[in-house]
Design a protein around this motif. Sequence first.
Motif, PDB file in Angstrom:
ATOM      1  N   LYS A  55      37.315  41.652  31.004  1.00 17.27           N
ATOM      2  CA  LYS A  55      37.872  40.635  31.910  1.00 17.27           C
ATOM      3  C   LYS A  55      37.164  39.298  31.813  1.00 17.27           C
ATOM      4  O   LYS A  55      37.653  38.295  32.326  1.00 17.27           O
ATOM      5  CB  LYS A  55      37.811  41.138  33.359  1.00 17.27           C
ATOM      6  CG  LYS A  55      38.663  42.351  33.652  1.00 17.27           C
ATOM      7  CD  LYS A  55      38.487  42.814  35.085  1.00 17.27           C
ATOM      8  CE  LYS A  55      37.101  43.382  35.337  1.00 17.27           C
ATOM      9  NZ  LYS A  55      36.980  43.998  36.678  1.00 17.27           N
ATOM     10  N   THR A  56      35.996  39.289  31.206  1.00 11.59           N
ATOM     11  CA  THR A  56      35.178  38.077  31.238  1.00 11.59           C
ATOM     12  C   THR A  56      34.589  37.788  29.865  1.00 11.59           C
ATOM     13  O   THR A  56      34.442  38.690  29.034  1.00 11.59           O
ATOM     14  CB  THR A  56      34.046  38.224  32.268  1.00 11.59           C
ATOM     15  OG1 THR A  56      33.250  37.040  32.281  1.00 11.59           O
ATOM     16  CG2 THR A  56      33.154  39.404  31.920  1.00 11.59           C
ATOM     17  N   SER A  57      34.265  36.533  29.645  1.00 13.04           N
ATOM     18  CA  SER A  57      33.553  36.155  28.419  1.00 13.04           C
ATOM     19  C   SER A  57      32.050  36.093  28.645  1.00 13.04           C
ATOM     20  O   SER A  57      31.292  35.796  27.721  1.00 13.04           O
ATOM     21  CB  SER A  57      34.059  34.796  27.918  1.00 13.04           C
ATOM     22  OG  SER A  57      33.810  33.786  28.885  1.00 13.04           O
ATOM     23  N   LEU A  58      31.605  36.376  29.868  1.00 13.68           N
ATOM     24  CA  LEU A  58      30.180  36.385  30.157  1.00 13.68           C
ATOM     25  C   LEU A  58      29.498  37.519  29.413  1.00 13.68           C
ATOM     26  O   LEU A  58      30.058  38.616  29.274  1.00 13.68           O
ATOM     27  CB  LEU A  58      29.946  36.535  31.666  1.00 13.68           C
ATOM     28  CG  LEU A  58      30.465  35.390  32.542  1.00 13.68           C
ATOM     29  CD1 LEU A  58      30.303  35.734  34.022  1.00 13.68           C
ATOM     30  CD2 LEU A  58      29.738  34.090  32.228  1.00 13.68           C
ATOM     31  N   MET A  84      26.729  47.936  37.643  1.00 16.04           N
ATOM     32  CA  MET A  84      28.160  47.674  37.772  1.00 16.04           C
ATOM     33  C   MET A  84      28.652  46.535  36.874  1.00 16.04           C
ATOM     34  O   MET A  84      29.254  45.569  37.356  1.00 16.04           O
ATOM     35  CB  MET A  84      28.518  47.380  39.231  1.00 16.04           C
ATOM     36  CG  MET A  84      28.232  48.532  40.179  1.00 16.04           C
ATOM     37  SD  MET A  84      28.951  48.318  41.827  1.00 16.04           S
ATOM     38  CE  MET A  84      28.101  46.876  42.419  1.00 16.04           C
ATOM     39  N   PRO A  85      28.437  46.617  35.567  1.00 17.84           N
ATOM     40  CA  PRO A  85      28.933  45.549  34.684  1.00 17.84           C
ATOM     41  C   PRO A  85      30.457  45.436  34.698  1.00 17.84           C
ATOM     42  O   PRO A  85      31.003  44.368  34.395  1.00 17.84           O
ATOM     43  CB  PRO A  85      28.411  45.964  33.306  1.00 17.84           C
ATOM     44  CG  PRO A  85      28.169  47.432  33.402  1.00 17.84           C
ATOM     45  CD  PRO A  85      27.748  47.684  34.806  1.00 17.84           C
ATOM     46  N   TYR A  86      31.134  46.520  35.060  1.00 15.99           N
ATOM     47  CA  TYR A  86      32.598  46.496  35.097  1.00 15.99           C
ATOM     48  C   TYR A  86      33.134  45.639  36.239  1.00 15.99           C
ATOM     49  O   TYR A  86      34.315  45.294  36.279  1.00 15.99           O
ATOM     50  CB  TYR A  86      33.143  47.925  35.229  1.00 15.99           C
ATOM     51  CG  TYR A  86      32.473  48.739  36.313  1.00 15.99           C
ATOM     52  CD1 TYR A  86      32.859  48.641  37.653  1.00 15.99           C
ATOM     53  CD2 TYR A  86      31.417  49.598  35.998  1.00 15.99           C
ATOM     54  CE1 TYR A  86      32.223  49.369  38.631  1.00 15.99           C
ATOM     55  CE2 TYR A  86      30.775  50.329  36.982  1.00 15.99           C
ATOM     56  CZ  TYR A  86      31.184  50.217  38.302  1.00 15.99           C
ATOM     57  OH  TYR A  86      30.538  50.935  39.284  1.00 15.99           O
ATOM     58  N   ASN A  87      32.286  45.276  37.207  1.00 14.68           N
ATOM     59  CA  ASN A  87      32.722  44.450  38.333  1.00 14.68           C
ATOM     60  C   ASN A  87      32.635  42.954  38.050  1.00 14.68           C
ATOM     61  O   ASN A  87      33.086  42.143  38.852  1.00 14.68           O
ATOM     62  CB  ASN A  87      31.882  44.746  39.575  1.00 14.68           C
ATOM     63  CG  ASN A  87      32.519  45.815  40.449  1.00 14.68           C
ATOM     64  OD1 ASN A  87      33.704  46.108  40.315  1.00 14.68           O
ATOM     65  ND2 ASN A  87      31.728  46.413  41.324  1.00 14.68           N
ATOM     66  N   VAL A  88      32.028  42.581  36.936  1.00 18.39           N
ATOM     67  CA  VAL A  88      31.893  41.156  36.617  1.00 18.39           C
ATOM     68  C   VAL A  88      33.279  40.588  36.328  1.00 18.39           C
ATOM     69  O   VAL A  88      34.033  41.126  35.515  1.00 18.39           O
ATOM     70  CB  VAL A  88      30.957  40.947  35.421  1.00 18.39           C
ATOM     71  CG1 VAL A  88      30.870  39.475  35.070  1.00 18.39           C
ATOM     72  CG2 VAL A  88      29.577  41.518  35.728  1.00 18.39           C
ATOM     73  N   GLN A  89      33.607  39.500  37.008  1.00 15.11           N
ATOM     74  CA  GLN A  89      34.943  38.926  36.926  1.00 15.11           C
ATOM     75  C   GLN A  89      34.992  37.736  35.964  1.00 15.11           C
ATOM     76  O   GLN A  89      33.970  37.235  35.502  1.00 15.11           O
ATOM     77  CB  GLN A  89      35.388  38.473  38.320  1.00 15.11           C
ATOM     78  CG  GLN A  89      35.415  39.584  39.347  1.00 15.11           C
ATOM     79  CD  GLN A  89      36.406  40.671  39.007  1.00 15.11           C
ATOM     80  OE1 GLN A  89      37.594  40.418  38.858  1.00 15.11           O
ATOM     81  NE2 GLN A  89      35.917  41.907  38.870  1.00 15.11           N
ATOM     82  N   SER A  90      36.205  37.289  35.724  1.00 14.38           N
ATOM     83  CA  SER A  90      36.402  36.083  34.938  1.00 14.38           C
ATOM     84  C   SER A  90      35.736  34.892  35.612  1.00 14.38           C
ATOM     85  O   SER A  90      35.662  34.823  36.849  1.00 14.38           O
ATOM     86  CB  SER A  90      37.902  35.820  34.774  1.00 14.38           C
ATOM     87  OG  SER A  90      38.137  34.508  34.321  1.00 14.38           O
ATOM     88  N   SER A 128      26.581  43.150  41.348  1.00 15.64           N
ATOM     89  CA  SER A 128      27.239  43.310  40.051  1.00 15.64           C
ATOM     90  C   SER A 128      26.508  42.479  38.999  1.00 15.64           C
ATOM     91  O   SER A 128      26.125  41.341  39.259  1.00 15.64           O
ATOM     92  CB  SER A 128      28.699  42.848  40.136  1.00 15.64           C
ATOM     93  OG  SER A 128      29.408  43.634  41.066  1.00 15.64           O
ATOM     94  N   GLU A 129      26.299  43.070  37.846  1.00 15.87           N
ATOM     95  CA  GLU A 129      25.689  42.472  36.653  1.00 15.87           C
ATOM     96  C   GLU A 129      24.179  42.289  36.765  1.00 15.87           C
ATOM     97  O   GLU A 129      23.539  41.805  35.841  1.00 15.87           O
ATOM     98  CB  GLU A 129      26.329  41.122  36.306  1.00 15.87           C
ATOM     99  CG  GLU A 129      25.867  39.926  37.149  1.00 15.87           C
ATOM    100  CD  GLU A 129      26.537  38.636  36.773  1.00 15.87           C
ATOM    101  OE1 GLU A 129      25.935  37.857  36.027  1.00 15.87           O
ATOM    102  OE2 GLU A 129      27.667  38.414  37.235  1.00 15.87           O
ATOM    103  N   ILE A 130      23.568  42.712  37.871  1.00 14.40           N
ATOM    104  CA  ILE A 130      22.131  42.483  38.034  1.00 14.40           C
ATOM    105  C   ILE A 130      21.339  43.458  37.165  1.00 14.40           C
ATOM    106  O   ILE A 130      21.727  44.619  36.975  1.00 14.40           O
ATOM    107  CB  ILE A 130      21.731  42.620  39.528  1.00 14.40           C
ATOM    108  CG1 ILE A 130      20.376  41.960  39.798  1.00 14.40           C
ATOM    109  CG2 ILE A 130      21.718  44.069  39.961  1.00 14.40           C
ATOM    110  CD1 ILE A 130      20.444  40.473  39.806  1.00 14.40           C
ATOM    111  N   LEU A 131      20.218  43.003  36.615  1.00 17.21           N
ATOM    112  CA  LEU A 131      19.362  43.853  35.797  1.00 17.21           C
ATOM    113  C   LEU A 131      18.743  44.949  36.662  1.00 17.21           C
ATOM    114  O   LEU A 131      18.153  44.671  37.710  1.00 17.21           O
ATOM    115  CB  LEU A 131      18.253  43.007  35.165  1.00 17.21           C
ATOM    116  CG  LEU A 131      17.222  43.753  34.313  1.00 17.21           C
ATOM    117  CD1 LEU A 131      17.864  44.299  33.046  1.00 17.21           C
ATOM    118  CD2 LEU A 131      16.060  42.827  33.972  1.00 17.21           C
TER     119      LEU A 131
END
Length: 450
Positions: A55-58, A84-90, A128-131
């Motif tokens: 979903k994202t380019s991040l 939760m890398p799957y929660n990172v949005q566009s 979400s996305e936190i190390l």
Amino acid sequence: ATSVQERKLNSIQFDDGSISFVQGGDMNLSTITVKSKSGEIIRKVQFYITRYNEKTSLTKLDSIVVTSGRTPLERQVYSFQYKMPYNVQSEASYAMDHWGYYNGTLPSITNKANYINYRKPNSNYTDSEILKKITYPTGGKKEFIYEPNKYSKVVRRDRTTGNISIVSVPESTGGGLRIKEIIERSDTNTLDQRKIYSYSEGILNGEIQYYWPDYKGRLTNGNTYTSEKFFSSTMLPVSDNPAGGSVSYTKVTESIPGSGRIEYTFTNHDTHSDQNAVSIDPQKSAYSPFTSRAMERGKLIKEEVFKEQEAQPIRRITYTYYMPNQENFLRAVQVRNYTLFDGTSPNVIEGSAYKIYTDPVLLKTRKEEVITENTSIPFKTEVTYAYNDLYLVSQEDKKESNPLSTSLTSSKITYSYAHNTNRVLKDKNILTLVSSIKKYNNDDIILETG
């Protein structure tokens, strides 16, 4: 300029070899290679980077692999895991809280007064996305546990006077996360160290406001008018903080079970509040300019070390700071004119005058007290710093005392910019050149260099 052209470093050449930098197809750094003068690979560092999800380019850093050219079997892998890398949005998603963190809710402007509720933080998504874990080549691991920022005080600006104050509010969730625990393990089952963090009352940097149903402004003829204002982006911050967060804390405690704790105290809004501006506006908002004292906040002023369950510290360090000249500031004015009520020319004016301080905040003194088990009289060390007109340390006076004696040493430092190259480096804040150091003990020179 209307655009910025990015230029990336390709290589560094030096007498004994070279370092090269290679970007991958996504323009992220892919490889760093260190070679000897003869071209032999001494060390190679590879960065493995992927997107969080489709979903994202991040992107995220999955691992770092370090290999030695001279010993090909020497291969060290550092791996990183995220929550939760799957929660990172566009990047274009509007489902965000007041501070830009994903909250899973798309806002609606159908009801302006209710818009603020769509932008509340959601702790189910904030991390979400936190190390969350680093795994080292030895098999050791470092784990990070977080919790939402909390605040029970808010920086508030009076709508009429513009004065800035701190008010108490019911505890609420702020933007982003704070560290709760750091756990270190030498292997899967062995706990080596656990650090637990606790915080004083958090201070939110400014009140959240999107909708202003009765804003009062000033016309160019001197009269006032009332209008409805709505902003889809929050008016925050009323003030900012160099610590980098929307919530700041005066005290942070780091506890290590079985070993004791360390308490850190920082400057904050409660000691270094921003200053009101001079304004012609009938009402003030977070958009109205003010004189910022942000650079004076976030400074460590006290560090105390305690044994397990002890009330008195065994070591205390205090710091003081100062601005060399608080009269060194830029005078700034913000004026805006625009047209309302079907006018043919600007008929509304807003204006404020404020200061921008230009001097840095410098360390003035560092005082340390250590209490040993053999005596109740502390060993004390006090260091005082003086600076030249370039804000470089020019003198350092140290006073050391213990139950038996006291000594005083002084170091005087001078700098040389005689060579043109040195002056260029100094002007670009790249290099400071010490030409001599003199140390004194009770006025007697005990060391001289240069």
